[in-house]
Design an enzyme around this catalytic site. Structure first.
Site, PDB file in Angstrom:
ATOM      1  N   PRO A  69       0.640  -1.034  -0.207  1.00 53.34           N
ATOM      2  CA  PRO A  69      -0.149  -0.514  -0.129  1.00 53.34           C
ATOM      3  C   PRO A  69       1.115   1.388  -0.229  1.00 53.34           C
ATOM      4  O   PRO A  69       1.684   0.894   0.411  1.00 53.34           O
ATOM      5  CB  PRO A  69      -0.336  -0.339   1.237  1.00 53.34           C
ATOM      6  CG  PRO A  69      -0.592  -1.192   1.688  1.00 53.34           C
ATOM      7  CD  PRO A  69       1.055  -1.336   1.680  1.00 53.34           C
ATOM      8  N   GLU A  70       0.441   2.385  -0.153  1.00 54.02           N
ATOM      9  CA  GLU A  70       0.445   3.477  -0.620  1.00 54.02           C
ATOM     10  C   GLU A  70       0.104   4.097   0.189  1.00 54.02           C
ATOM     11  O   GLU A  70      -0.701   3.990   0.748  1.00 54.02           O
ATOM     12  CB  GLU A  70       0.572   3.530  -2.102  1.00 54.02           C
ATOM     13  CG  GLU A  70       1.916   3.104  -3.098  1.00 54.02           C
ATOM     14  CD  GLU A  70       2.205   3.302  -4.156  1.00 54.02           C
ATOM     15  OE1 GLU A  70       2.455   4.575  -4.555  1.00 54.02           O
ATOM     16  OE2 GLU A  70       2.701   2.468  -4.879  1.00 54.02           O
ATOM     17  N   LYS A  75       2.551   6.528   5.021  1.00 54.54           N
ATOM     18  CA  LYS A  75       2.348   4.746   5.195  1.00 54.54           C
ATOM     19  C   LYS A  75       2.510   4.128   5.878  1.00 54.54           C
ATOM     20  O   LYS A  75       2.355   2.905   6.157  1.00 54.54           O
ATOM     21  CB  LYS A  75       3.143   4.155   4.005  1.00 54.54           C
ATOM     22  CG  LYS A  75       3.558   4.771   2.822  1.00 54.54           C
ATOM     23  CD  LYS A  75       4.145   4.333   1.659  1.00 54.54           C
ATOM     24  CE  LYS A  75       4.599   4.230   0.377  1.00 54.54           C
ATOM     25  NZ  LYS A  75       5.916   4.078  -0.140  1.00 54.54           N
ATOM     26  N   HIS A 130      -2.310 -15.912   6.305  1.00 59.43           N
ATOM     27  CA  HIS A 130      -0.432 -15.834   6.590  1.00 59.43           C
ATOM     28  C   HIS A 130      -0.734 -14.649   7.459  1.00 59.43           C
ATOM     29  O   HIS A 130      -0.947 -13.856   8.064  1.00 59.43           O
ATOM     30  CB  HIS A 130      -0.642 -14.558   5.379  1.00 59.43           C
ATOM     31  CG  HIS A 130      -0.135 -15.860   4.366  1.00 59.43           C
ATOM     32  ND1 HIS A 130      -0.946 -16.592   2.695  1.00 59.43           N
ATOM     33  CD2 HIS A 130       1.269 -16.677   4.199  1.00 59.43           C
ATOM     34  CE1 HIS A 130      -0.654 -17.356   2.866  1.00 59.43           C
ATOM     35  NE2 HIS A 130       0.973 -17.363   3.099  1.00 59.43           N
ATOM     36  N   ARG A 172       4.221 -11.621   2.516  1.00 57.54           N
ATOM     37  CA  ARG A 172       6.195 -12.089   2.820  1.00 57.54           C
ATOM     38  C   ARG A 172       6.540 -11.441   4.282  1.00 57.54           C
ATOM     39  O   ARG A 172       7.724 -11.203   4.054  1.00 57.54           O
ATOM     40  CB  ARG A 172       6.178 -10.677   1.730  1.00 57.54           C
ATOM     41  CG  ARG A 172       5.838 -11.547   0.301  1.00 57.54           C
ATOM     42  CD  ARG A 172       5.676 -10.053  -0.808  1.00 57.54           C
ATOM     43  NE  ARG A 172       7.426 -10.170  -1.076  1.00 57.54           N
ATOM     44  CZ  ARG A 172       8.156  -9.572  -1.836  1.00 57.54           C
ATOM     45  NH1 ARG A 172       7.378  -9.402  -3.010  1.00 57.54           N
ATOM     46  NH2 ARG A 172       8.984  -9.689  -2.147  1.00 57.54           N
ATOM     47  N   ARG A 212      19.243  17.890  -5.074  1.00 58.17           N
ATOM     48  CA  ARG A 212      19.168  15.856  -5.917  1.00 58.17           C
ATOM     49  C   ARG A 212      18.900  16.441  -7.132  1.00 58.17           C
ATOM     50  O   ARG A 212      18.216  15.927  -7.756  1.00 58.17           O
ATOM     51  CB  ARG A 212      17.395  15.651  -5.120  1.00 58.17           C
ATOM     52  CG  ARG A 212      17.720  15.931  -3.439  1.00 58.17           C
ATOM     53  CD  ARG A 212      18.293  15.501  -2.635  1.00 58.17           C
ATOM     54  NE  ARG A 212      18.390  13.982  -2.481  1.00 58.17           N
ATOM     55  CZ  ARG A 212      17.533  13.585  -1.890  1.00 58.17           C
ATOM     56  NH1 ARG A 212      16.060  13.293  -1.617  1.00 58.17           N
ATOM     57  NH2 ARG A 212      17.302  12.001  -2.517  1.00 58.17           N
ATOM     58  N   ARG A 232      13.684  -0.186  -9.088  1.00 59.89           N
ATOM     59  CA  ARG A 232      11.912  -0.550  -9.411  1.00 59.89           C
ATOM     60  C   ARG A 232      11.321  -0.290 -11.364  1.00 59.89           C
ATOM     61  O   ARG A 232      11.918   0.058 -11.568  1.00 59.89           O
ATOM     62  CB  ARG A 232      11.467   0.559  -8.402  1.00 59.89           C
ATOM     63  CG  ARG A 232      11.804   1.045  -7.349  1.00 59.89           C
ATOM     64  CD  ARG A 232      11.997  -0.094  -6.398  1.00 59.89           C
ATOM     65  NE  ARG A 232      10.739  -0.927  -5.944  1.00 59.89           N
ATOM     66  CZ  ARG A 232       9.363  -0.477  -5.414  1.00 59.89           C
ATOM     67  NH1 ARG A 232      10.252   0.847  -4.510  1.00 59.89           N
ATOM     68  NH2 ARG A 232       8.321  -0.569  -5.218  1.00 59.89           N
TER      69      ARG A 232
END
Length: 325
Positions: A2-3, A59, A143, A162, A203, A314
């Site tokens: 999820p974002e 998040k 899970h 995971r 950056r 990514r």
DNA sequence: ATTTAGACCTGTCAGC
DNA sequence: TGCTGACAGGTCTAAA
């Protein structure tokens, strides 16, 4: 997985459903899911805590907890790639029966679980509330890493195939420490073009990579970084500090609109993401650039097939016509 | 100082 | 049907 939009959607659901509920106890099935403190301390601290508020930062899902009306603790929950929260109604039983008959395998795999509905023998989908047709598919809940038992009989499950997700408990006055390094909230009024501009200054890495760093802007991930760059017509490999004033303005607007729309649609589900009651997010069909493998989209502006390219490990999706270097 | 490869993990899907 | 490899919404750490 999820974002920001998926986390925000879950936070809103939790506020509607678990505010004021008391946590009776917690079952920890995969200890590494608990980041801090250690599992026994976590369990001892959380028993008897009431959920006073549920918030989101980037998040992270934040639960303000206290035995009275004053927050004592803040529980932080990060779902990483595959974590989902499910709220089970009273009566559901957790039958901690290992899928494998070999108990030694538990130490590495963790036990697998079977869930049974209150009316035994009933299989998924189980109708929880008729008007919303929400359901839980027990196959999706196999899970379970942590299970919060609420005093009213409901259970809040953290399901995470995971095992990347993390849950931590911090004193309320050390929240800043727990969330250190997070950049500005993109949906707050404090997030202006100037703020974005200053975050990108100096950056020189690719803008896609810089947007994924949570200290730049909190909450963007692979999907929404691609969507925002696509809408703003900026190539993902552009050096972050090279954007013109106009491009910065477009990117700012794109980030805000992309996130806002995704929340409206309940988040993006292309495989695992679910809402609190198993709902699927409906945003996938509204994405303009991001697609799952084998499902290429076309640019709505020029009709070109959306291209993909791996950038900093990514996969980035973009229109090679509209987003040029 | 950055960039990058590896870790952490399991499931799914395409291709042979 | 079964095996192998690539890939997945994220982030941290160590090495180059």
């Amino acid at each position: 997985m999820p974002e920001l939009p998926e986390v925000e959607f879950t936070a809103r659901q939790l506020r509607a459903l678990v505010l004021d509920a008391t946590i009776r106890d917690v079952q920890i099935f995969w200890e590494r899911t608990i980041g801090t403190p250690d599992a026994p301390t976590f369990r001892a601290l959380i028993a008897g805590q009431r959920i006073l508020q549920v918030r989101r930062r980037g998040k992270y899902l934040l639960f303000d907890l206290g035995r009275a009306d004053t927050p004592e603790l803040v529980m932080t929950l990060h779902r990483r790639m595959t974590g989902n929260l499910y709220l089970l109604p009273p009566g559901w039983e957790i039958d901690a029966q290992a899928r494998t008959a070999n108990p030694a395998a538990w130490s590495t795999r963790g036990p697998d679980f079977r869930y049974s509905a209150p009316d035994s023998g009933q299989d998924a989908p189980v109708l929880v509330r008729e008007e919303e047709a929400s359901y839980y598919d027990p196959a999706e809940l196999s899970h379970c890493r942590v299970c919060f038992d609420l005093l009213d009989g409901r259970r809040l499950l953290f399901n995470d195939p995971r095992k990347f997700g993390r849950i931590e408990l911090w004193p309320a006055d050390r929240e800043d420490e727990a969330l250190a390094g997070l950049g500005p909230e993109p949906l707050s009024t404090d997030f202006t073009v100037d703020v974005l501009s200053s975050r990108l200054a100096g950056r020189k890495g690719p803008i896609k990579t810089v947007l994924l760093a949570q200290e730049t802007v909190a909450g963007l991930g692979n999907i929404y970084a691609d969507e925002a760059l696509f809408l703003a017509r900026i190539h993902p490999l552009r050096p972050a500090n090279s954007l013109s004033a106009e491009e910065l303005s477009r990117l700012h607007a794109a980030i805000v609109s992309v996130l806002g729309m995704a929340i409206e649609y309940g988040g993006t589900t292309f495989s695992g993401y679910r809402g609190l009651q198993g709902e699927l997010g409906e945003n996938y069909d509204h994405l303009k650039a991001y697609y799952k493998a084998g499902d290429v989209k076309h640019c709505f502006r020029c009709g070109s097939p959306i291209a993909s390219q791996v950038i900093a490990q990514r996969t980035a999706h973009f229109c090679p016509q509209c987003q040029t270097l």
